[in-house]
Design an enzyme around this catalytic site. Structure first.
Site, PDB file in Angstrom:
ATOM      1  N   ARG A  76      49.225  38.312  34.766  1.00  0.00           N
ATOM      2  CA  ARG A  76      48.087  38.405  35.678  1.00  0.00           C
ATOM      3  C   ARG A  76      48.435  37.952  37.088  1.00  0.00           C
ATOM      4  O   ARG A  76      49.349  37.151  37.283  1.00  0.00           O
ATOM      5  CB  ARG A  76      46.958  37.501  35.167  1.00  0.00           C
ATOM      6  CG  ARG A  76      46.411  37.897  33.789  1.00  0.00           C
ATOM      7  CD  ARG A  76      45.417  39.010  33.892  1.00  0.00           C
ATOM      8  NE  ARG A  76      44.874  39.403  32.600  1.00  0.00           N
ATOM      9  CZ  ARG A  76      43.651  39.895  32.434  1.00  0.00           C
ATOM     10  NH1 ARG A  76      42.852  40.061  33.460  1.00  0.00           N
ATOM     11  NH2 ARG A  76      43.226  40.258  31.252  1.00  0.00           N
ATOM     12  N   TYR A 115      44.893  29.480  29.278  1.00  0.00           N
ATOM     13  CA  TYR A 115      45.061  30.827  29.843  1.00  0.00           C
ATOM     14  C   TYR A 115      43.745  31.494  30.230  1.00  0.00           C
ATOM     15  O   TYR A 115      42.790  31.533  29.448  1.00  0.00           O
ATOM     16  CB  TYR A 115      45.786  31.736  28.844  1.00  0.00           C
ATOM     17  CG  TYR A 115      46.481  32.894  29.542  1.00  0.00           C
ATOM     18  CD1 TYR A 115      47.765  32.727  30.057  1.00  0.00           C
ATOM     19  CD2 TYR A 115      45.865  34.117  29.715  1.00  0.00           C
ATOM     20  CE1 TYR A 115      48.410  33.770  30.716  1.00  0.00           C
ATOM     21  CE2 TYR A 115      46.501  35.164  30.372  1.00  0.00           C
ATOM     22  CZ  TYR A 115      47.770  34.979  30.871  1.00  0.00           C
ATOM     23  OH  TYR A 115      48.410  36.007  31.532  1.00  0.00           O
ATOM     24  N   SER A 162      38.550  45.669  28.833  1.00  0.00           N
ATOM     25  CA  SER A 162      39.627  44.979  29.536  1.00  0.00           C
ATOM     26  C   SER A 162      40.878  45.852  29.592  1.00  0.00           C
ATOM     27  O   SER A 162      41.209  46.535  28.617  1.00  0.00           O
ATOM     28  CB  SER A 162      39.972  43.684  28.806  1.00  0.00           C
ATOM     29  OG  SER A 162      38.789  42.962  28.557  1.00  0.00           O
ATOM     30  N   CYS A 188      41.547  48.584  31.255  1.00  0.00           N
ATOM     31  CA  CYS A 188      41.347  50.039  31.276  1.00  0.00           C
ATOM     32  C   CYS A 188      41.184  50.557  32.703  1.00  0.00           C
ATOM     33  O   CYS A 188      40.644  51.637  32.925  1.00  0.00           O
ATOM     34  CB  CYS A 188      40.125  50.432  30.458  1.00  0.00           C
ATOM     35  SG  CYS A 188      40.405  50.349  28.695  1.00  0.00           S
ATOM     36  N   LYS A 197      34.508  34.655  32.023  1.00  0.00           N
ATOM     37  CA  LYS A 197      33.927  35.282  30.833  1.00  0.00           C
ATOM     38  C   LYS A 197      32.884  34.380  30.172  1.00  0.00           C
ATOM     39  O   LYS A 197      31.870  34.858  29.673  1.00  0.00           O
ATOM     40  CB  LYS A 197      35.029  35.613  29.829  1.00  0.00           C
ATOM     41  CG  LYS A 197      36.130  36.495  30.386  1.00  0.00           C
ATOM     42  CD  LYS A 197      35.607  37.808  30.870  1.00  0.00           C
ATOM     43  CE  LYS A 197      36.722  38.718  31.325  1.00  0.00           C
ATOM     44  NZ  LYS A 197      36.190  39.995  31.833  1.00  0.00           N
ATOM     45  N   ARG A 227      43.103  36.167  26.054  1.00  0.00           N
ATOM     46  CA  ARG A 227      41.889  35.630  25.448  1.00  0.00           C
ATOM     47  C   ARG A 227      42.020  35.660  23.931  1.00  0.00           C
ATOM     48  O   ARG A 227      42.669  36.540  23.369  1.00  0.00           O
ATOM     49  CB  ARG A 227      40.676  36.470  25.871  1.00  0.00           C
ATOM     50  CG  ARG A 227      40.267  36.261  27.310  1.00  0.00           C
ATOM     51  CD  ARG A 227      39.026  37.043  27.675  1.00  0.00           C
ATOM     52  NE  ARG A 227      39.253  38.469  27.676  1.00  0.00           N
ATOM     53  CZ  ARG A 227      39.013  39.295  26.686  1.00  0.00           C
ATOM     54  NH1 ARG A 227      38.460  38.850  25.557  1.00  0.00           N
ATOM     55  NH2 ARG A 227      39.275  40.574  26.777  1.00  0.00           N
ATOM     56  N   HIS A 279      29.792  43.474  32.217  1.00  0.00           N
ATOM     57  CA  HIS A 279      31.242  43.532  32.426  1.00  0.00           C
ATOM     58  C   HIS A 279      31.530  44.785  33.256  1.00  0.00           C
ATOM     59  O   HIS A 279      32.014  45.790  32.732  1.00  0.00           O
ATOM     60  CB  HIS A 279      31.916  43.601  31.047  1.00  0.00           C
ATOM     61  CG  HIS A 279      33.396  43.426  31.069  1.00  0.00           C
ATOM     62  ND1 HIS A 279      34.221  43.927  30.083  1.00  0.00           N
ATOM     63  CD2 HIS A 279      34.218  42.790  31.933  1.00  0.00           C
ATOM     64  CE1 HIS A 279      35.468  43.603  30.346  1.00  0.00           C
ATOM     65  NE2 HIS A 279      35.503  42.920  31.460  1.00  0.00           N
ATOM     66  N   ASP A 305      35.089  42.995  38.166  1.00  0.00           N
ATOM     67  CA  ASP A 305      34.994  42.639  36.739  1.00  0.00           C
ATOM     68  C   ASP A 305      33.581  42.357  36.237  1.00  0.00           C
ATOM     69  O   ASP A 305      33.278  42.679  35.095  1.00  0.00           O
ATOM     70  CB  ASP A 305      35.879  41.418  36.472  1.00  0.00           C
ATOM     71  CG  ASP A 305      36.171  41.205  34.995  1.00  0.00           C
ATOM     72  OD1 ASP A 305      36.409  42.208  34.286  1.00  0.00           O
ATOM     73  OD2 ASP A 305      36.155  40.054  34.533  1.00  0.00           O
TER      74      ASP A 305
HETATM   75  C1  OXD Z   1      39.344  40.718  30.740  1.00  0.00           C
HETATM   76  C2  OXD Z   1      39.532  40.172  32.084  1.00  0.00           C
HETATM   77  O1  OXD Z   1      40.102  40.379  29.826  1.00  0.00           O
HETATM   78  O2  OXD Z   1      38.812  40.615  32.989  1.00  0.00           O
HETATM   79  O3  OXD Z   1      38.410  41.513  30.569  1.00  0.00           O
HETATM   80  O4  OXD Z   1      40.366  39.264  32.284  1.00  0.00           O
HETATM   81 MN    MN Z   2      37.226  41.838  32.299  1.00  0.00          MN
END
Ligand code: OXD
Ligand code: MN
Length: 595
Positions: free
Chosen positions: A379, A211, A262, A264, A220, A70, A240, A287
């Protein structure tokens, strides 16, 4: 156009976008398996998708090295006044931003197909769900949207002639001239990428990146940035957060929603299999949580997504067996390495690294190479229904009742394993001051400490001061039905740099303690930072953590906490008079407790 579209707003929009972007053709998606297979065939024929021998119906993709995460610097919340977007968002006035982007969109789909992707976030037809339509010129986006959202012609039926939807416009920003050969991952240069949100009119415009969160606009952009602004207006919450169901040996269920920045470990926790006997954990989402107060006054959560877009590196049978089982077939992989036996590989996968592989950039790689084989933000994409521990109620239209909120981040020092908030306002204080070391999920440096309130910094679609106020208001509405709030840190390290807590399935021990707190079965010890477990209350049966490490995990270094205060003050001062008085009071009380 392959089918007739009856919805007036959608028809007008498709016409407007086609006139502007000038695609060669327009295709309206129906979400069927045939359509998916056809898209894959096109991607295979052009060499963009690489089939994997050991995983049926699964493919690897390699993005352009400039388009791997991102782009928060290029992400905008465009409201009439800058104050509405607030200090944590990039801002530009809507007319200015639209003028720039319209210039970029002009002719940007030449030589390509414009795909119209009707999708539902949340079960189709559920009162909590929202309908979006993404227009994109990327077939990779189409197949990922098939997995991550509910793409279906039923969405168009539901829209009817005059139903409303959230328009999500996406272009990779790489028109093709007559006869020009396409690249494998076309995209625009970084200074031409724009991920723009217009919350006042529920509109998303994304340009230049193919991406993940930049391009799969249901995630998001819609489900967090636009939805958070809608949620404030309409009195609900878009967060989130992962959602999980924990069942104790007596069969009692607890639902937990947890916010971490993100990369974590949200996906790991969402699918965690408890190491403590008799406890069961099921995944509702990994998420995003949309939460509304139900008729009984409790807070109910749904997962608006239909799939997982998880970080691959670090995922293994040891860390997350359920994710590994979710991606055995029908999965997409992006920026992982490819072994000589046509299998994907990434750092942290089980077993030894392959003796040779092709890295995420397409170059030869061996364990002696000085670079990673997979990009740290590589990913996997898989349907949630493929997860062996997906909760049977994950698509229940009314959602699941939340008992516990968890906030946290990645902190190698200072922050203990777990603490409970004194009350709702203190919980909001903990969430609003959450800090974490940065990861590879965003383009930028890794490992710096940043305040990331409620893990929403990159995803809040309005002024974050008002967002804090919204949390306080929700607490007032929920009253004694409000979930209990906790703060955790799985990542504390010893002085010699090793993790003090084993994490993963042993995190169930911490969740068990939280459930016991909810049931009033255990007391706490009061400390200046919050309520900590009493000695002996955390179930450590069979766990090999030395006494010293355990003490270190829960150590509260008042001097270290005092050094956090100026940073919290600086963080809060950004919000000026939008910072709720109740949070200022929390900070004052915290300061006093540390003295
Ligand atoms: C992020 C995702 O970047 O969930 O938080 O992809
Ligand atoms: Mn996320």
């Amino acid at each position: 156009m392959n089918v007739e579209v009856n919805n007036t707003k959608l028809n007008t929009w498709i016409k407007e976008v086609s006139d502007l972007c000038q695609p060669d053709s327009v295709y309206v998606c129906n979400g069927s398996k045939d359509e998916y297979d056809q898209m894959i065939k096109t991607l295979l024929d052009s060499g963009i998708a690489m089939p994997l021998d050991k995983r049926p119906n699964s493919y690897l993709f390699r993005s352009d090295p400039s388009d791997v995460a991102r782009v928060e610097d290029r992400t905008y919340i465009s409201t009439t006044s800058q104050d509405e977007a607030g200090p944590t968002n990039n801002w530009m006035a809507p007319n200015e931003l639209k003028a720039i982007m319209k210039d970029l969109y002009k002719g940007c789909m030449k030589g390509r197909t414009l795909y119209v992707i009707p999708f539902s976030m949340g079960p189709i037809g559920s009162p909590i769900s929202k309908i979006g339509v993404e227009i994109s010129d990327s077939p990779y986006v189409v197949i990922n949207m098939h997995m991550m959202t509910r793409v279906s012609d039923r969405v168009l039926e539901l829209l009817g002639t005059d139903g409303d939807f959230i328009p999500c416009l996406h272009s990779i920003g790489a028109p093709l001239a007559e006869g020009q050969e396409d690249s494998k991952w076309p995209c625009a240069p970084i200074d031409k990428k724009y991920i723009s949100h217009f919350p006042e009119e529920n509109l998303i415009w994304s340009y230049g990146s193919g991406y993940g969160g930049n391009a799969l606009l249901g995630k998001k952009c819609l489900a967090l940035r636009i939805a958070s602004a809608m949620a404030r207006r309409e009195g609900w919450m878009a967060e989130h957060m992962l959602i999980l169901r924990l069942t104790n040996p007596e069969g009692k269920q607890y639902h937990i929603a947890a916010a971490f920045p993100s990369a974590c470990g949200k996906t790991n926790l969402a699918m965690m299999q408890p190491s403590i006997p008799g406890w069961k954990c099921e995944c509702v989402g990994d998420d995003i949580a949309w939460m509304k107060i139900g008729p009984d006054g409790r807070l109910y959560a749904i997962n608006p997504e239909a799939g997982f877009f998880g970080v691959a590196p670090g995922t293994s049978y040891e860390t997350n067996p359920m994710a590994m089982d979710s991606i055995r077939e029908n999965a997409l992989f992006t920026n992982c390495a490819l072994t000589d036996s046509n299998e994907v590989w990434w750092e942290g996968m089980d077993g030894d690294p392959p003796a040779h592989a092709i890295d995420w950039k397409g170059n030869d790689w061996t364990p002696a190479s000085s670079t990673d084989a997979a990009h740290p933000n590589a990913r996997f994409t898989a349907r949630a229904s493929q997860c062996p521990v997906i909760c049977e109620d994950w698509e229940k239209p009314e959602g699941v009742p939340i008992d516990i909120f968890i906030f946290g981040g990645r902190r190698s020092t200072v922050v203990p394993l777990v603490q409970e908030a004194f009350n709702w306002d203190h919980g909001v204080f903990l969430g609003s001051t959450a800090a974490s070391e940065t990861t590879a999920a965003n383009i930028g440096s890794v490992g710096n400490l940043r305040r990331d309130p409620f893990a929403m910094t990159p995803f809040c679609g309005y002024n974050m001061g008002d967002y804090f106020k919204h949390w306080l208001d929700m607490g007032d509405k929920l009253g004694d039905k409000a979930p209990r709030m906790f703060y955790v840190n799985w990542f504390r390290k010893s002085e010699d740099g090793k993790f003090l807590w084993p994490g993963f399935s042993d995190n169930s021990r911490v969740l068990k303690w939280m459930c016991e707190r909810v049931d009033g079965k255990v007391e706490t010890q009061e400390t200046p930072i919050g309520l900590l477990p009493k000695e002996g209350d955390l179930d450590v049966d069979g766990l090999e953590v030395s006494k010293e490490d355990f003490q270190e995990l829960f150590k509260i270094d008042t001097d270290a906490w005092k050094t956090e205060i100026p940073d919290i003050e600086k963080h809060f001062s950004k919000f000026g008079d939008r910072l709720p008085e109740r949070l200022k009071k929390q900070l004052d009380e915290f300061r006093k407790r540390l003295d």
